[in-house]
Design an enzyme around this catalytic site. Sequence first.
Site, short mmCIF file in Angstrom:
data_model
loop_
_atom_site.label_atom_id
_atom_site.label_comp_id
_atom_site.label_asym_id
_atom_site.label_seq_id
_atom_site.Cartn_x
_atom_site.Cartn_y
_atom_site.Cartn_z
N CYS A 2 0.82 -1.21 0.00
CA CYS A 2 0.00 0.00 0.00
C CYS A 2 0.86 1.27 0.00
O CYS A 2 1.96 1.28 0.56
CB CYS A 2 -0.86 0.03 1.24
SG CYS A 2 -1.88 -1.42 1.42
N ARG A 27 4.87 0.65 -6.14
CA ARG A 27 4.85 -0.24 -4.98
C ARG A 27 3.90 -1.42 -5.19
O ARG A 27 3.96 -2.39 -4.45
CB ARG A 27 4.41 0.54 -3.73
CG ARG A 27 5.38 1.62 -3.33
CD ARG A 27 4.75 2.55 -2.32
NE ARG A 27 4.54 1.90 -1.04
CZ ARG A 27 5.42 1.89 -0.05
NH1 ARG A 27 6.58 2.48 -0.19
NH2 ARG A 27 5.15 1.29 1.10
N TRP A 75 -2.93 -2.55 -1.69
CA TRP A 75 -2.50 -3.88 -2.13
C TRP A 75 -3.20 -4.84 -1.18
O TRP A 75 -2.86 -4.93 0.00
CB TRP A 75 -0.99 -4.00 -2.05
CG TRP A 75 -0.43 -5.24 -2.63
CD1 TRP A 75 -0.25 -5.51 -3.95
CD2 TRP A 75 0.04 -6.39 -1.92
NE1 TRP A 75 0.30 -6.77 -4.10
CE2 TRP A 75 0.49 -7.33 -2.87
CE3 TRP A 75 0.12 -6.73 -0.56
CZ2 TRP A 75 1.01 -8.57 -2.52
CZ3 TRP A 75 0.64 -7.96 -0.22
CH2 TRP A 75 1.07 -8.86 -1.21
N ASN A 101 -1.31 1.40 5.91
CA ASN A 101 -0.42 0.42 5.28
C ASN A 101 0.05 -0.50 6.40
O ASN A 101 0.55 -0.04 7.42
CB ASN A 101 0.78 1.12 4.64
CG ASN A 101 1.82 0.14 4.13
OD1 ASN A 101 1.52 -1.04 3.91
ND2 ASN A 101 3.04 0.61 3.95
N GLY A 102 -0.12 -1.81 6.21
CA GLY A 102 0.29 -2.76 7.24
C GLY A 102 -0.84 -3.73 7.56
O GLY A 102 -1.80 -3.85 6.80
N GLU A 488 17.95 -16.23 -9.75
CA GLU A 488 17.54 -14.84 -9.97
C GLU A 488 17.02 -14.67 -11.41
O GLU A 488 16.03 -13.98 -11.64
CB GLU A 488 18.71 -13.88 -9.67
CG GLU A 488 18.52 -12.43 -10.06
CD GLU A 488 17.31 -11.74 -9.43
OE1 GLU A 488 16.67 -12.30 -8.53
OE2 GLU A 488 16.98 -10.62 -9.88
N LYS A 492 13.22 -13.46 -12.35
CA LYS A 492 12.89 -12.35 -13.25
C LYS A 492 11.89 -12.80 -14.31
O LYS A 492 10.93 -12.12 -14.62
CB LYS A 492 14.14 -11.78 -13.93
CG LYS A 492 15.04 -10.99 -13.05
CD LYS A 492 14.53 -9.60 -12.71
CE LYS A 492 13.79 -9.54 -11.39
NZ LYS A 492 14.50 -9.70 -10.17
N GLU A 495 8.48 -13.21 -12.77
CA GLU A 495 7.87 -11.95 -12.36
C GLU A 495 7.33 -11.15 -13.54
O GLU A 495 6.24 -10.62 -13.47
CB GLU A 495 8.91 -11.08 -11.63
CG GLU A 495 9.26 -11.55 -10.26
CD GLU A 495 10.15 -10.56 -9.52
OE1 GLU A 495 11.29 -10.34 -9.97
OE2 GLU A 495 9.71 -10.01 -8.51
N HIS A 511 19.34 -35.07 -10.70
CA HIS A 511 18.70 -35.73 -9.56
C HIS A 511 17.18 -35.52 -9.60
O HIS A 511 16.51 -35.76 -8.59
CB HIS A 511 19.26 -35.19 -8.25
CG HIS A 511 20.72 -35.52 -8.07
ND1 HIS A 511 21.16 -36.79 -7.80
CD2 HIS A 511 21.83 -34.75 -8.19
CE1 HIS A 511 22.49 -36.78 -7.72
NE2 HIS A 511 22.91 -35.55 -7.97
N LYS A 610 6.25 -3.56 -4.64
CA LYS A 610 7.67 -3.17 -4.65
C LYS A 610 8.30 -3.39 -3.29
O LYS A 610 9.41 -3.86 -3.19
CB LYS A 610 7.78 -1.70 -5.07
CG LYS A 610 9.22 -1.19 -5.15
CD LYS A 610 9.98 -1.90 -6.24
CE LYS A 610 11.44 -1.53 -6.27
NZ LYS A 610 12.23 -2.53 -7.02
O1 M6R Z 1 13.31 -4.14 -0.84
P1 M6R Z 1 13.93 -5.49 -0.68
O2 M6R Z 1 15.22 -5.64 -1.43
O3 M6R Z 1 14.10 -5.88 0.76
O4 M6R Z 1 12.90 -6.49 -1.33
C1 M6R Z 1 13.10 -7.87 -1.29
C2 M6R Z 1 12.17 -8.58 -2.25
O5 M6R Z 1 10.84 -8.32 -1.93
C3 M6R Z 1 12.42 -8.17 -3.71
O6 M6R Z 1 13.74 -8.40 -4.08
C4 M6R Z 1 11.48 -8.95 -4.65
O7 M6R Z 1 11.83 -10.30 -4.68
C5 M6R Z 1 11.43 -8.34 -6.04
N1 M6R Z 1 10.14 -8.58 -6.60
C6 M6R Z 1 12.45 -8.91 -6.96
O8 M6R Z 1 12.33 -8.50 -8.28
#
Ligand code: M6R
Length: 615
Positions: A2, A27, A75, A101-102, A488, A492, A495, A511, A610
């Site tokens: 949020c 975000r 969110w 937010n929270g 990673e 990506k 995502e 395996h 975000k």
């Molecule tokens: O702000 P942060 O680096 O602590 O965030 C950690 C993860 O939430 C963040 O890296 C998330 O996995 C992203 N979506 C990666 O693209």
Amino acid sequence: MCGIVGYTGKKKPINILVDGLRALEYRGYDSAGVAFWSNPSIKTVKRAGRLNNLVSALQGIEDKPGYAAIGHTRWATHGAPNDLNAHPHSDCTGNIFLVHNGIVENYKTLKEELQKAGHKFYSETDTEVISHLIEEEIKNNPLYSAKRSILNSINKLQGAFALLIMVKSEPEKLFAVRNFSPLVLGINGNDDEYIVASDPTPIARHTRQIIYMNDGDMAIISPKGYEFVDFKHNSLKKDIAQIDWDIEEAQRGGHAHFSAKEIFEQPDVIENVLRGRLIPEEGMAKLGGLETVREKLRGIKRFVITACGTAGFAAEVGEYMFEEYGGVPVEVELASEFRYRKPILDPETAVIFISQSGETADTIAALRESKEKGALTLGIVNVVGSSIARETHAGVYTHAGPEISVASYKAFTAQLTALVLYAMLLGRQRQMSMTMGKRIAEELKNIPQLMRQVLKQSDKVKEIAQKYKDFNNFLYIGRKYNYPIAYEGALKMKEVSYAHAEGYSSAEMKHGPIAMIDENFPTVAIIPKDSVYEKNFSNLQEIKARSGPIIAIATEGDEDIKYITEDVIYIPKTLEMLTPLLTIVPLQLFAYHSGVLRGRDVDRPRNLAKSVTVE
Ligand code: M6R
């Protein structure tokens, strides 16, 4: 997560709120809403979906200048993302309006008590409980000020919350509360106006003067000024900080998407991370943020690195670097798991927290647990003044600038670079020779230039993405330093293209996952010329033998790889420990182009936030 924006000042607030919410779109959100004064009273407008739905609904509505106003991008956590559950929320009497937010963890108990007392609820949210709680407090103690009623109410809440509250009886005032969710106050003294937001992005276009709120702070803000108190009603003094980045940095800079901009600016980002910190002639790294703990670091016997998501994969690369060059044992753990174990920590253990936002709830919780247990806590953080940056004993900023794309690109390579510097510092305090230190420093200095060469292949990567556009499953494999890079790269792809992509160790593939391989299941193989090249090569042959298409990320000059792969993207040669800084780039481009070609909202992928400020 949020986003919150609030305004009080002499201007009409709607446009300021909408601009602020746009700045917070990155975000992640699924509905948006605002509350503002419009004759004769406070009006709320809320819409599910994109901000433009809210903007359309606001057409033709008159807002009144000179009064407080609040806005929110939601969110969804408790309740579906619809108009009703969108914030701001109100009480039964329509006197209190707030955004949150929270998560209020004890909302069920509170809701039942309030329902018994006659309160009627209209939404499924935990947030609505707070407005009824304040209403109840005011009803039972009519002589109390709004400030006192709010403080008494928030003392009954458990969980994480950043709140922005408007009360009809004090129309100019914003009541801002922070407890484990971020909130900052922007001060435009010249214009007697104040903006409160979840982060500095919406504030930067109005003023550079900012106060970072701490957990347990409440600010009472009106155009006449502000005061800070803690939750026990004691007055607090606050320092004013300056926003030191340019708003232009947060714009797209000619690229079609923030994602592209942030991928392409990585060479500059690496230069920023290194600036003033590398002493090549001494084979040393000088990290100003660690100066206060430099001597203490000599006595540290064990490191734990903890983070979430992409930052967690950077941590895993860091483990290889620290053990090989730093000469110290390292464990890496997801922050979300760390907090629920009973981690064994002592003053000879240092825990490093990696975070772009510095506000990730799980990472903050792990940090607090580590401090409680007496460990030395260190940060690798991008957002200046964020919670993790402030709460760690010492740390290093990554200076990557604002990262707007929800998927993290430049923050990752900045984190890797900061980890190399940490490893150099630790290594030179222990067993690393000056010659080795010089070698790393020289190679590291070249990385931005080498990265630029890799980026030039973006069109080629796009062609490969076009070829695989209709494939919905990918295996990503790598070994040693590039084992976390496989994860990673796969993250990506998931995502931003929504294709299923699985990261795996090249060696572990036989395996289990090899069962999936056939001509419809492509493998993205990270296979630079490093100490595990031969082994990696054998693993690829096992895939080739089963007709699996292979896209390889290999080192320039490697002609053999062409015989067993469909497509190759070459990276220039560098030191093995630095290869992740180059191998990740084609994987970022592959995910980005795949996402665009599949028509995805690459800057704001569905369901993602975000900054994950809830558990
Ligand atoms: O702000 P942060 O680096 O602590 O965030 C950690 C993860 O939430 C963040 O890296 C998330 O996995 C992203 N979506 C990666 O693209």
